[in-house]
Design a protein around this motif. Sequence first.
Motif, PDB file in Angstrom:
ATOM      1  N   GLY A   1       0.630  -1.303  -0.174  1.00  0.00           N
ATOM      2  CA  GLY A   1       0.077   0.045  -0.019  1.00  0.00           C
ATOM      3  C   GLY A   1       0.852   1.308   0.091  1.00  0.00           C
ATOM      4  O   GLY A   1       2.106   1.338   0.213  1.00  0.00           O
TER       5      GLY A   1
ATOM      6  N   GLN B   1      -9.495  -3.056   6.513  1.00  0.00           N
ATOM      7  CA  GLN B   1      -8.072  -2.792   5.898  1.00  0.00           C
ATOM      8  C   GLN B   1      -7.676  -4.145   5.480  1.00  0.00           C
ATOM      9  O   GLN B   1      -6.864  -4.175   4.327  1.00  0.00           O
ATOM     10  CB  GLN B   1      -7.071  -2.139   6.713  1.00  0.00           C
TER      11      GLN B   1
ATOM     12  N   GLY C   1      -4.615   4.788   1.509  1.00  0.00           N
ATOM     13  CA  GLY C   1      -3.743   6.153   1.760  1.00  0.00           C
ATOM     14  C   GLY C   1      -3.520   6.902   0.798  1.00  0.00           C
ATOM     15  O   GLY C   1      -3.509   8.128   0.708  1.00  0.00           O
TER      16      GLY C   1
ATOM     17  N   SER D   1     -12.369   5.519   8.791  1.00  0.00           N
ATOM     18  CA  SER D   1     -12.693   6.866   9.688  1.00  0.00           C
ATOM     19  C   SER D   1     -14.065   7.219   9.531  1.00  0.00           C
ATOM     20  O   SER D   1     -14.745   7.025   8.888  1.00  0.00           O
ATOM     21  CB  SER D   1     -12.074   7.838   8.299  1.00  0.00           C
TER      22      SER D   1
ATOM     23  N   TYR E   1       0.406   1.690   4.158  1.00  0.00           N
ATOM     24  CA  TYR E   1       0.909   0.538   4.839  1.00  0.00           C
ATOM     25  C   TYR E   1       0.948  -0.698   4.086  1.00  0.00           C
ATOM     26  O   TYR E   1       0.289  -0.775   2.902  1.00  0.00           O
ATOM     27  CB  TYR E   1      -0.040   0.199   6.077  1.00  0.00           C
TER      28      TYR E   1
ATOM     29  N   GLY F   1      -6.341   8.707   2.088  1.00  0.00           N
ATOM     30  CA  GLY F   1      -6.133   9.255   3.506  1.00  0.00           C
ATOM     31  C   GLY F   1      -5.047  10.202   3.720  1.00  0.00           C
ATOM     32  O   GLY F   1      -5.039  11.047   4.600  1.00  0.00           O
TER      33      GLY F   1
ATOM     34  N   LYS G   1       4.642   4.651  -3.387  1.00  0.00           N
ATOM     35  CA  LYS G   1       3.767   4.076  -4.271  1.00  0.00           C
ATOM     36  C   LYS G   1       2.957   5.082  -5.240  1.00  0.00           C
ATOM     37  O   LYS G   1       2.834   4.762  -6.574  1.00  0.00           O
ATOM     38  CB  LYS G   1       2.720   3.247  -3.565  1.00  0.00           C
TER      39      LYS G   1
ATOM     40  N   GLY H   1     -10.701  -0.883   2.744  1.00  0.00           N
ATOM     41  CA  GLY H   1      -9.721  -0.057   3.094  1.00  0.00           C
ATOM     42  C   GLY H   1      -9.526   0.680   4.426  1.00  0.00           C
ATOM     43  O   GLY H   1     -10.327   0.787   5.002  1.00  0.00           O
ATOM     44  N   GLY H   2      -8.160   0.899   4.596  1.00  0.00           N
ATOM     45  CA  GLY H   2      -7.840   1.756   6.175  1.00  0.00           C
ATOM     46  C   GLY H   2      -8.656   2.898   6.202  1.00  0.00           C
ATOM     47  O   GLY H   2      -9.215   3.035   7.264  1.00  0.00           O
TER      48      GLY H   2
ATOM     49  N   LYS I   1      -5.578  11.185  13.839  1.00  0.00           N
ATOM     50  CA  LYS I   1      -6.884  11.377  12.955  1.00  0.00           C
ATOM     51  C   LYS I   1      -7.475  10.235  12.780  1.00  0.00           C
ATOM     52  O   LYS I   1      -8.656  10.246  12.529  1.00  0.00           O
ATOM     53  CB  LYS I   1      -6.219  11.817  11.575  1.00  0.00           C
ATOM     54  N   CYS I   2      -7.034   9.025  13.348  1.00  0.00           N
ATOM     55  CA  CYS I   2      -7.801   7.709  13.375  1.00  0.00           C
ATOM     56  C   CYS I   2      -8.816   7.813  14.515  1.00  0.00           C
ATOM     57  O   CYS I   2      -9.672   6.923  14.476  1.00  0.00           O
ATOM     58  CB  CYS I   2      -6.915   6.564  13.436  1.00  0.00           C
TER      59      CYS I   2
HETATM   60  N1  LIG Z   1      -9.806   5.219  11.715  1.00  0.00           N
HETATM   61  C1  LIG Z   1      -9.182   6.058  10.873  1.00  0.00           C
HETATM   62  N2  LIG Z   1      -9.558   7.196  10.413  1.00  0.00           N
HETATM   63  C2  LIG Z   1      -8.779   8.136   9.537  1.00  0.00           C
HETATM   64  N3  LIG Z   1      -7.844   7.634   8.736  1.00  0.00           N
HETATM   65  C3  LIG Z   1      -7.586   6.469   8.867  1.00  0.00           C
HETATM   66  C4  LIG Z   1      -8.166   5.477   9.938  1.00  0.00           C
HETATM   67  N4  LIG Z   1      -7.658   4.310   9.726  1.00  0.00           N
HETATM   68  C5  LIG Z   1      -6.863   4.446   8.809  1.00  0.00           C
HETATM   69  N5  LIG Z   1      -6.741   5.547   8.238  1.00  0.00           N
HETATM   70  C6  LIG Z   1      -5.983   6.128   7.125  1.00  0.00           C
HETATM   71  O1  LIG Z   1      -6.000   4.988   6.045  1.00  0.00           O
HETATM   72  C7  LIG Z   1      -5.041   4.912   5.356  1.00  0.00           C
HETATM   73  C8  LIG Z   1      -4.404   3.726   5.315  1.00  0.00           C
HETATM   74  O2  LIG Z   1      -5.397   2.813   4.228  1.00  0.00           O
HETATM   75  P1  LIG Z   1      -4.853   1.441   3.612  1.00  0.00           P
HETATM   76  O3  LIG Z   1      -3.917   0.622   4.402  1.00  0.00           O
HETATM   77  O4  LIG Z   1      -6.024   0.828   3.141  1.00  0.00           O
HETATM   78  O5  LIG Z   1      -3.943   2.323   2.616  1.00  0.00           O
HETATM   79  P2  LIG Z   1      -2.971   1.621   1.655  1.00  0.00           P
HETATM   80  O6  LIG Z   1      -3.254   0.184   1.175  1.00  0.00           O
HETATM   81  O7  LIG Z   1      -1.550   1.979   2.307  1.00  0.00           O
HETATM   82  O8  LIG Z   1      -3.024   2.716   0.435  1.00  0.00           O
HETATM   83  P3  LIG Z   1      -3.347   2.554  -1.202  1.00  0.00           P
HETATM   84  O9  LIG Z   1      -4.475   1.325  -1.146  1.00  0.00           O
HETATM   85  O10 LIG Z   1      -3.859   3.763  -1.686  1.00  0.00           O
HETATM   86  O11 LIG Z   1      -2.034   2.121  -1.866  1.00  0.00           O
HETATM   87  C9  LIG Z   1      -3.775   5.849   6.028  1.00  0.00           C
HETATM   88  O12 LIG Z   1      -4.117   6.960   5.199  1.00  0.00           O
HETATM   89  C10 LIG Z   1      -4.565   6.080   7.408  1.00  0.00           C
HETATM   90  O13 LIG Z   1      -4.041   7.297   8.114  1.00  0.00           O
END
Ligand SMILES: Nc1ncnc2c1ncn2[C@@H]1O[C@H](COP(=O)(O)OP(=O)(O)OP(=O)(O)O)[C@@H](O)[C@H]1O
Length: 518
Positions: free
Chosen positions: A14, A412, A227, A388, A17, A256, A88, A383-384, A298-299
């Motif tokens: 990601g 996530q 994210g 939110s 993450y 995010g 990424k 997704g993470g 922010k989470c």
């Molecule tokens: N409870 C929450 N409130 C707000 N934001 C959150 C919360 N939990 C996770 N995030 C945000 O979600 C994002 C991470 O999500 P995820 O792991 O699905 O993304 P990723 O797989 O890394 O990104 P992408 O899929 O775009 O490559 C981050 O920006 C994180 O700050």
Amino acid sequence: MASKSLFIVAIDFGTSYSGYCFSLATQTDQIRQVYWGQEHGLNTLKTPTCILFNEKREFQKFGYDAVMKYNSLPSSEAHRWYYFHHFKMKLYNQKITSHMKLDADNGKRLPALTVFSESLRYMKDHALNTIQEASYQAVYDTDDVTWVVTVPAIWDASARQFMRLAAKEAGLIGDMLSEKLIIALEPEAASIWCKQLPQEGFVAEGGHRQKFEESPGTQYVVVDCGGGTIDITAHEIQKNQSLKELHKASGGGWGGSTVDENFKEFLKEIFHEGVWDEYAQNHPTECQQMMYNFGLQKCSSSKDDLYLHCYHNLTKVAERKHKDISRFFKDVEGAEWCDGSIMITYEKMKSFFAYSIRQTIDALLEILSKPEMTTVQYILLVGGFASSIILREEIYETFREQYHILCPLEAQAAIVKGAVLFGHNQQIVASRISALTYGVAVCETFDIAVHDTQKKRVSKADNYEYCTDLFKKLVGIGDLVAVDEVASYSFTPVEPDQTSVAFGFYCTEKKAAKYKST
Ligand SMILES: Nc1ncnc2c1ncn2[C@@H]1O[C@H](COP(=O)(O)OP(=O)(O)OP(=O)(O)O)[C@@H](O)[C@H]1O
Ligand SMILES: *[C@@H]1O[C@H](CO)[C@@H](O)[C@H](O)[C@H]1NC(C)=O
Ligand SMILES: *[C@@H]1O[C@H](CO)[C@@H](O)[C@H](O)[C@H]1NC(C)=O
Ligand SMILES: [Mg+2]
């Protein structure tokens, strides 16, 4: 052949993450997940997509280990090392070459291929170790594993190809065409996971409902709120439980981390007169830690104001400009200086989310207004970033009258777990909507009424007049294409003595094109 593998390992690489899950190739009902950060008092399904190289450009750490190590480096060291995060997104909406370079946190550069492949190599080695510990069985041959690597559905072919190249460099596969590597689309993987979940697998929802896959005809939209990107896809459950795509993948780079970016802009606004820039420049690790703390805050699911510790060096840089640091906050709305901390109001916090939420809602409104989408019943948030509360509430407000809005409990993990299922059976997605028009360059008998005279050519053997560079459409944008569907075309050479033909393939976002464009 992919079918001979012992294990299926899916890597969700990601923007913010990364993580992986695996299962035996013969068993889909037991997906093993891996937890991260125990050494640092954490326990999460993914680890930050951060990678650290030393000054000799040698790989050092990945994930939480990289974050912690980098944060512990004295500034003098930090300036010589290479720390990458958020890389990424460099593969989205940009021209990609295998030689492109990436800027580290401190502006030093390394080849993108090194950064991506060392990250994948770390995940690969970690996975093979875990499998060995879990099964008391060494994986001697990488051929024992089928790897699934997820990418956003809105990535173009060159970005997907780059990931394949990075996977080859990392030793996941031996050659570029290997069937041991499956590139899966993130929202599609999440859809595969969600369709087989019982109702209890989703955050509270009233009424009885069967699993999606047990009700053919069910139509839903999956929004992968990551994210980096928000990635949207729409599916219909077929009679045999496979998925039919209803609309081409869409979305954009408003995930995010735009929230974090907006927060950083706000800090810049508060600490004006170059204070923030000077701080970020001279204390990159401290600055990184402050952003990391914000990311955790922010989470929060509370609607309280938030307090962020202001690091010593930021105070120091600020006080060099104004002895009384609270003066920086005098003309700022939504933030106050609070005895060593920066207080940010909940309303201000919400405003950092506004851009991402607006873009997501607009994209959903546009897609759902299409004629082929009028019978969609559900919106699934995964997704993470879907965790939110702020995002969820806004989407709920906008769409609850017309749609059921669902979020799986493990929002996530839905992507990586679905990717394991996809690795078991790629036929689960039975058909997709073409995102582009594809075609091949051909020649045709010249016709002055329709063809451009500049494109006229004359064959040397028999003075046959033909038009060159014509675009012959093979698949149109928006067309439904079944998996493994075959189409046949015949072509003949122009010159009678011709012994070889080179076919040039082209794509466009237009419905049709007359000539290949150069
Ligand atoms: N409870 C929450 N409130 C707000 N934001 C959150 C919360 N939990 C996770 N995030 C945000 O979600 C994002 C991470 O999500 P995820 O792991 O699905 O993304 P990723 O797989 O890394 O990104 P992408 O899929 O775009 O490559 C981050 O920006 C994180 O700050
Ligand atoms: C402030 O920055 C200096 C120089 O980068 C560093 O050595 C020091 O540890 C920092 N101070 C604090 C309190 O973090
Ligand atoms: C399931 O059905 C669809 C059409 O209804 C078909 O295209 C697809 O091949 C089938 N898949 C399997 C695995 O049988
Ligand atoms: Mg993701």
